[in-house]
Design a protein around this motif. Structure first.
Motif, PDB file in Angstrom:
ATOM      1  N   ASN A   1       2.236   5.299   6.779  1.00  0.00           N
ATOM      2  CA  ASN A   1       1.682   4.033   6.281  1.00  0.00           C
ATOM      3  C   ASN A   1       2.310   2.808   6.925  1.00  0.00           C
ATOM      4  O   ASN A   1       1.654   1.774   7.047  1.00  0.00           O
TER       5      ASN A   1
ATOM      6  N   THR B   1      -1.473  -7.755  -0.290  1.00  0.00           N
ATOM      7  CA  THR B   1      -0.072  -7.349  -0.073  1.00  0.00           C
ATOM      8  C   THR B   1       0.636  -8.457   0.711  1.00  0.00           C
ATOM      9  O   THR B   1       0.014  -9.458   1.088  1.00  0.00           O
TER      10      THR B   1
ATOM     11  N   ILE C   1      -6.544  -6.014   1.467  1.00  0.00           N
ATOM     12  CA  ILE C   1      -5.826  -5.573   0.280  1.00  0.00           C
ATOM     13  C   ILE C   1      -4.719  -6.597   0.027  1.00  0.00           C
ATOM     14  O   ILE C   1      -4.022  -6.990   0.977  1.00  0.00           O
TER      15      ILE C   1
ATOM     16  N   ASP D   1      13.544   3.715  10.501  1.00  0.00           N
ATOM     17  CA  ASP D   1      12.559   3.006  11.317  1.00  0.00           C
ATOM     18  C   ASP D   1      11.570   4.049  11.857  1.00  0.00           C
ATOM     19  O   ASP D   1      11.984   4.971  12.577  1.00  0.00           O
TER      20      ASP D   1
ATOM     21  N   ASP E   1      -2.474   5.587   7.518  1.00  0.00           N
ATOM     22  CA  ASP E   1      -3.014   4.333   7.023  1.00  0.00           C
ATOM     23  C   ASP E   1      -3.412   3.519   8.247  1.00  0.00           C
ATOM     24  O   ASP E   1      -2.568   2.943   8.929  1.00  0.00           O
TER      25      ASP E   1
ATOM     26  N   GLY F   1      -9.544  -2.501   4.019  1.00  0.00           N
ATOM     27  CA  GLY F   1     -10.045  -3.814   4.439  1.00  0.00           C
ATOM     28  C   GLY F   1      -9.006  -4.854   4.086  1.00  0.00           C
ATOM     29  O   GLY F   1      -7.895  -4.810   4.597  1.00  0.00           O
TER      30      GLY F   1
ATOM     31  N   ILE G   1       0.828  -1.202   0.000  1.00  0.00           N
ATOM     32  CA  ILE G   1       0.000   0.000   0.000  1.00  0.00           C
ATOM     33  C   ILE G   1       0.868   1.260   0.000  1.00  0.00           C
ATOM     34  O   ILE G   1       0.549   2.245  -0.667  1.00  0.00           O
TER      35      ILE G   1
ATOM     36  N   TYR H   1      -2.466  -5.719  17.145  1.00  0.00           N
ATOM     37  CA  TYR H   1      -2.727  -4.969  15.920  1.00  0.00           C
ATOM     38  C   TYR H   1      -4.004  -4.128  16.057  1.00  0.00           C
ATOM     39  O   TYR H   1      -4.008  -2.924  15.739  1.00  0.00           O
TER      40      TYR H   1
HETATM   41  P1  NAD Z   1       3.371  -4.564   3.659  1.00  0.00           P
HETATM   42  O1  NAD Z   1       3.905  -5.536   4.637  1.00  0.00           O
HETATM   43  O2  NAD Z   1       3.591  -4.791   2.210  1.00  0.00           O
HETATM   44  O3  NAD Z   1       3.853  -3.089   3.967  1.00  0.00           O
HETATM   45  C1  NAD Z   1       4.205  -2.635   5.240  1.00  0.00           C
HETATM   46  C2  NAD Z   1       5.465  -1.843   5.071  1.00  0.00           C
HETATM   47  O4  NAD Z   1       5.804  -1.220   6.308  1.00  0.00           O
HETATM   48  C3  NAD Z   1       6.625  -2.736   4.661  1.00  0.00           C
HETATM   49  O5  NAD Z   1       7.219  -2.216   3.510  1.00  0.00           O
HETATM   50  C4  NAD Z   1       7.548  -2.673   5.865  1.00  0.00           C
HETATM   51  O6  NAD Z   1       8.908  -2.739   5.527  1.00  0.00           O
HETATM   52  C5  NAD Z   1       7.199  -1.330   6.437  1.00  0.00           C
HETATM   53  N1  NAD Z   1       7.614  -1.237   7.839  1.00  0.00           N
HETATM   54  C6  NAD Z   1       7.430  -2.144   8.823  1.00  0.00           C
HETATM   55  N2  NAD Z   1       7.995  -1.710   9.941  1.00  0.00           N
HETATM   56  C7  NAD Z   1       8.559  -0.518   9.664  1.00  0.00           C
HETATM   57  C8  NAD Z   1       9.293   0.424  10.413  1.00  0.00           C
HETATM   58  N3  NAD Z   1       9.563   0.200  11.708  1.00  0.00           N
HETATM   59  N4  NAD Z   1       9.708   1.555   9.810  1.00  0.00           N
HETATM   60  C9  NAD Z   1       9.440   1.786   8.504  1.00  0.00           C
HETATM   61  N5  NAD Z   1       8.741   0.925   7.744  1.00  0.00           N
HETATM   62  C10 NAD Z   1       8.316  -0.203   8.324  1.00  0.00           C
HETATM   63  O7  NAD Z   1       1.809  -4.498   3.962  1.00  0.00           O
HETATM   64  P2  NAD Z   1       0.702  -3.414   3.560  1.00  0.00           P
HETATM   65  O8  NAD Z   1      -0.555  -4.164   3.517  1.00  0.00           O
HETATM   66  O9  NAD Z   1       1.113  -2.634   2.395  1.00  0.00           O
HETATM   67  O10 NAD Z   1       0.665  -2.506   4.864  1.00  0.00           O
HETATM   68  C11 NAD Z   1       0.734  -1.089   4.832  1.00  0.00           C
HETATM   69  C12 NAD Z   1      -0.189  -0.507   5.897  1.00  0.00           C
HETATM   70  O11 NAD Z   1      -1.531  -0.846   5.546  1.00  0.00           O
HETATM   71  C13 NAD Z   1       0.029  -1.044   7.302  1.00  0.00           C
HETATM   72  O12 NAD Z   1      -0.076   0.011   8.242  1.00  0.00           O
HETATM   73  C14 NAD Z   1      -1.120  -2.000   7.481  1.00  0.00           C
HETATM   74  O13 NAD Z   1      -1.476  -2.152   8.836  1.00  0.00           O
HETATM   75  C15 NAD Z   1      -2.194  -1.308   6.686  1.00  0.00           C
HETATM   76  N6  NAD Z   1      -3.315  -2.164   6.304  1.00  0.00           N
HETATM   77  C16 NAD Z   1      -3.163  -3.173   5.384  1.00  0.00           C
HETATM   78  C17 NAD Z   1      -4.246  -3.960   5.047  1.00  0.00           C
HETATM   79  C18 NAD Z   1      -4.169  -5.077   4.036  1.00  0.00           C
HETATM   80  O14 NAD Z   1      -5.149  -5.815   3.868  1.00  0.00           O
HETATM   81  N7  NAD Z   1      -3.077  -5.247   3.331  1.00  0.00           N
HETATM   82  C19 NAD Z   1      -5.484  -3.743   5.660  1.00  0.00           C
HETATM   83  C20 NAD Z   1      -5.600  -2.727   6.591  1.00  0.00           C
HETATM   84  C21 NAD Z   1      -4.511  -1.955   6.900  1.00  0.00           C
END
Ligand code: NAD
Length: 267
Positions: free
Chosen positions: A92, A200, A198, A65, A150, A196, A19, A165
């Motif tokens: 995000n 990934t 997504i 981080d 996000d 919701g 995302i 979470y």
């Molecule tokens: P993802 O695992 O592909 O992306 C998460 C990213 O956050 C990764 O690139 C990771 O390296 C980075 N990250 C983790 N810890 C970190 C830190 N300490 N510092 C910097 N970066 C860090 O998954 P995603 O689905 O793209 O998740 C992105 C956001 O979307 C998250 O906050 C997640 O909770 C939220 N989200 C995702 C979904 C879904 O269904 N995929 C649903 C609801 C919310």
């Protein structure tokens, strides 16, 4: 064009994949230059940067981080030095460390809270400080700055076996709303998206396990798992003057997941 982000600089955390990458690319498509933060994957971040450059926009990759104060400050420093002062901040980065409550280690709890919630706080604090220093740029935006979190449908929907979470995202909801209330009068617009399901890396094992996809689809009235771009486009909208009167809101980007589809029954 109220949707245009031309002449603005964005930072997006966790943008080496998923995302975060889609947010970075959609912001660039709308005209922004982007600082792409990543934690582990330099390669992934460079790929995001290349996608943005292909759109004719400037981009840089910055390791850091989000749970570390100095790293967040450095992200804004690098964006400012190598691009320009930041107009749009997208918080995000996030992760899961899943376990049944009785088996959840303190480390599982603290890792998730530190990244998802404390990371959001550090991004919000730094963004607000920098927006104030930057000052208004009426030629590019009505707002002094835009901050977008996000979050997740789990800021509203309880989630067994993922209490760390859900607690982090519930916390993010009131962090977002309280910050929005605090800074709206000075022209800083703060909002969130709540995705919701997504497709990934965060839920790859869930989707790929036996019956996992079907179980997920049963929760989605719209009938498909979302793409990262579904979220990225909404983030670009929230960053633009097209959403100028939206303040302190969470836009659910979830195909109807938050409608409690189980109550539809067999109608
Ligand atoms: P993802 O695992 O592909 O992306 C998460 C990213 O956050 C990764 O690139 C990771 O390296 C980075 N990250 C983790 N810890 C970190 C830190 N300490 N510092 C910097 N970066 C860090 O998954 P995603 O689905 O793209 O998740 C992105 C956001 O979307 C998250 O906050 C997640 O909770 C939220 N989200 C995702 C979904 C879904 O269904 N995929 C649903 C609801 C919310």
């Amino acid at each position: 064009d109220l949707h245009s982000l031309a002449g603005q600089v964005a930072v997006v955390t966790g943008a080496s994949a998923g995302i975060g990458r889609a947010c970075a690319v959609e912001l660039a498509r709308a005209g922004a230059d982007v600082a792409v933060n990543y934690h582990g994957s330099r390669e992934g971040a460079e790929e995001t940067v290349a996608m943005i450059r292909d759109l004719g926009r400037r981009a840089i990759a910055v390791q850091g981080d989000v749970g570390a104060e100095a790293d967040v400050a450095r992200l804004f420093d690098e964006a400012q030095e190598r691009l320009a002062p930041v107009d749009i901040a997208v918080s995000n980065a996030g992760l899961q460390r899943d376990a049944a409550l009785a088996d959840m280690s303190l480390e599982d709890w603290e890792t998730v809270i530190r990244t998802n919630l404390t990371g959001g706080f550090l991004m919000a604090r730094e963004a607000v400080r920098r927006f104030r220093t930057k000052g208004r740029r009426p030629e590019v935006s009505r707002a002094l700055g835009k901050l977008i979190f996000d979050s997740s449908v789990h800021q509203r929907i309880p989630w067994a076996f993922h209490v760390n979470y859900a607690a982090s995202k519930g916390g993010l909801k009131l962090l977002m709303e309280s910050v929005a209330q605090e800074v709206a009068a000075e022209g800083i617009r703060v909002n969130a998206v709540a995705p919701g399901a997504i497709a990934t890396d965060i839920n790859r094992s869930e989707r790929e396990k036996e019956g996992g996809r079907e179980a997920m689809l049963a929760l989605i009235p719209h009938g498909r798992v979302g793409d990262p771009e579904d979220v990225g486009r909404v983030v670009a909208f929230l960053a633009s003057d097209a959403s100028d009167y939206i303040v302190g809101q969470t836009l659910f980007v979830d195909g109807g997941m938050a409608l409690y589809p189980g109550f539809r029954g067999n109608g």
